[in-house]
Structure formats: structure tokens, C-alpha cells
Scaffold this active site. Sequence first.
Site, PDB file in Angstrom:
ATOM      1  N   ASP A  66       0.841  -1.197   0.000  1.00 41.07           N
ATOM      2  CA  ASP A  66       0.000   0.000   0.000  1.00 41.07           C
ATOM      3  C   ASP A  66       0.875   1.245   0.000  1.00 41.07           C
ATOM      4  OD1 ASP A  66      -2.485   1.326   0.113  1.00 41.07           O
ATOM      5  OD2 ASP A  66      -2.382   1.502   2.291  1.00 41.07           O
ATOM      6  N   GLU A  93      -3.381   5.906  -7.936  1.00 47.90           N
ATOM      7  CA  GLU A  93      -4.212   6.918  -7.280  1.00 47.90           C
ATOM      8  C   GLU A  93      -4.192   8.199  -8.094  1.00 47.90           C
ATOM      9  OE1 GLU A  93      -4.491   9.415  -3.074  1.00 47.90           O
ATOM     10  OE2 GLU A  93      -3.732   7.349  -3.052  1.00 47.90           O
ATOM     11  N   HIS A 147      -7.734  10.102   5.126  1.00 47.99           N
ATOM     12  CA  HIS A 147      -7.012   9.124   5.942  1.00 47.99           C
ATOM     13  C   HIS A 147      -7.076   9.475   7.429  1.00 47.99           C
ATOM     14  CE1 HIS A 147      -4.653   8.384   2.091  1.00 47.99           C
ATOM     15  NE2 HIS A 147      -4.871   7.147   2.501  1.00 47.99           N
ATOM     16  N   HIS A 179      -9.663   5.018  -0.083  1.00 47.61           N
ATOM     17  CA  HIS A 179      -8.741   5.026   1.045  1.00 47.61           C
ATOM     18  C   HIS A 179      -9.379   5.850   2.165  1.00 47.61           C
ATOM     19  CE1 HIS A 179      -4.762   3.652  -0.843  1.00 47.61           C
ATOM     20  NE2 HIS A 179      -5.711   3.420  -1.736  1.00 47.61           N
ATOM     21  N   GLY A 180      -8.977   5.598   3.401  1.00 45.64           N
ATOM     22  CA  GLY A 180      -9.602   6.286   4.522  1.00 45.64           C
ATOM     23  C   GLY A 180     -11.011   5.785   4.782  1.00 45.64           C
ATOM     24  N   GLY A 181     -11.208   4.483   4.568  1.00 46.12           N
ATOM     25  CA  GLY A 181     -12.546   3.913   4.713  1.00 46.12           C
ATOM     26  C   GLY A 181     -13.093   3.963   6.128  1.00 46.12           C
ATOM     27  N   THR A 189      -7.557   2.686  10.588  1.00 45.41           N
ATOM     28  CA  THR A 189      -7.746   3.344  11.875  1.00 45.41           C
ATOM     29  C   THR A 189      -8.797   2.650  12.729  1.00 45.41           C
ATOM     30  OG1 THR A 189      -7.127   5.455  10.883  1.00 45.41           O
ATOM     31  CG2 THR A 189      -8.301   5.540  12.980  1.00 45.41           C
TER      32      THR A 189
END
Length: 279
Positions: free
Chosen positions: A82, A134, A174, A203-205, A229
Amino acid sequence: MTLATLSEVLQPAKSGGYAIAGLVTLGWEDMRAFVAAAEAEDTPVILQAGPGCRAHTPLLVLAAMMRHLAQIARVPVVVHLDHGHSYDECAQAIDLGFTSVMYDGSRLPLQENIDRTAAVAALAHAAGVSCEGEIGFVGYDAGAASTGTDPAEAALFSAQTAVDAIAVSVGNVHLQTTSKTSIDTARLTAIADLCPNIPLVIHGGSGVSPNQRRQLAAAGLVSKFNIGTELRQTFGRALRDALTEKPEAFDRIAILSKTEGPIMTATKAIMHNLRADRS
């Protein structure tokens, strides 16, 4: 089942109206819990080695750990790099047996991002490995601001890089510790319309509510949610609980083993939510 590429798990997800969890790994305990959860839910899983993990543990060690778990798993497991920030880093991951790499050129000018991502994608495909790119920078909570993905640029990026998946910036951020993101579904839909054959990635789901994650997956708009996170918070709570329950504990294995059950339970809930096709 065993090792799988990103394309092998995301293309069925896109056409089937569900999403796969891309789980940020930090150590052996969470990796094991993630795979156990995937087996319990009978769904593929993407084990992701991000920059923080790589700074702590050599890539060679991470590759061996993830590949071992993949080889004994009963479900497809993708071993994914990643946020690779250089061609050489992605090449090293491919040489070590990663089945998928992400090259992150999102902070670069458009054409430079396209050119560098295309080079990594060509290298990956020659080795039978998938590549994620990305377009549009995904920012950080209390940090660098996002730059939203332009749908027309995403279409150009898709056509000129031949990537297998595209991470987009549509309100996601994120490192959010609460589900406070509001995804720009109009922008996301426009990107999906112009990139009809490419699975899209958020991303940052962790900052996206479970309800919206489920809706976006079911609509075929998002095929992969990166979750980090949210599960690190679960680990932290479980670790504190274990030490509070037995403050005299000192054995590392005994203490860390207490985190696996809670992580597995939380991961199962995430995976079940993303599989709208089974409800």
C-alpha cells in the site's frame, strides 16, 4: 484457496455489487485475525503493508508472514503493498512475492503520475501481479488537505496506465477516528461512468459510515475500502482491557493474543457489511 491478485478479487466484486476490505496490517496478531475473519465470512481479504508498517518491519519479513497466511487460508488472500512511493519499492515487493502493488503518485503533476504509474503497472503485469494507482490526492485528518479527483483526469489516467484499480479522492480522508466523512457521490458516479471497467478504491474507509460503505458497494461504485484506523482502535481498546484485567501480566505473547478475538469480531462485521450480495 491461496494467494490471489487484486484484479482476481476486485473484478468479481465490481460486477457482483459488493466490496472487499483492504486491511492495513501492523503485525502478526492482526494479520491472523484478519484472515480468520475472512474465513469465517467466506470472503477474500486484502492484507496491506503500508508505509508505517514497512518502517517498523522489513518488507522481506512482511512478505513471508503474509504469504504464509495466504498459503494456508481457505479463502483468497491478496498480499498488497500500500502506498508505494517509488518504482524500486514496488519492484522489491514484486520480487518478494507480493501479488499486488499500489504506486502512489497522487501528489505529482498529472502526466508524471500517469507515466510513473504506467511503468509500475507494466512491471507488475509482466510478473503476473496487479497494480493500483491513485488520481486525486486523499488527505489526512488534521493534516494535508485532499485534492478531489477530476473525472476526466481519472478517465485519462485509466486509459494510459492500464492499472487494475484506481484510488480516488471524493471526500474520503485518511486517519479519521470517527465516521464523519460525507462521500461526494456525484463525483464518484461521474468517475465510475468514465471508468466503467476499473474497480474504484476508497482510502480512509474508517471515516465512511458502515451504511454508506454498504450502499456504495451494492451500487457497484466502490469495490475496495481500505480500513486501518477503525481496527487499530479496536486493537488499542483490547490491549488496554487485557492489561487492566491483569495488570501484572508481562508476557508479550499472552498479552497480544488477547487482542486477536476482538479484532476478528470487528473485522467480520466490516466484511459482512460490505457483502450486500449476501444479505
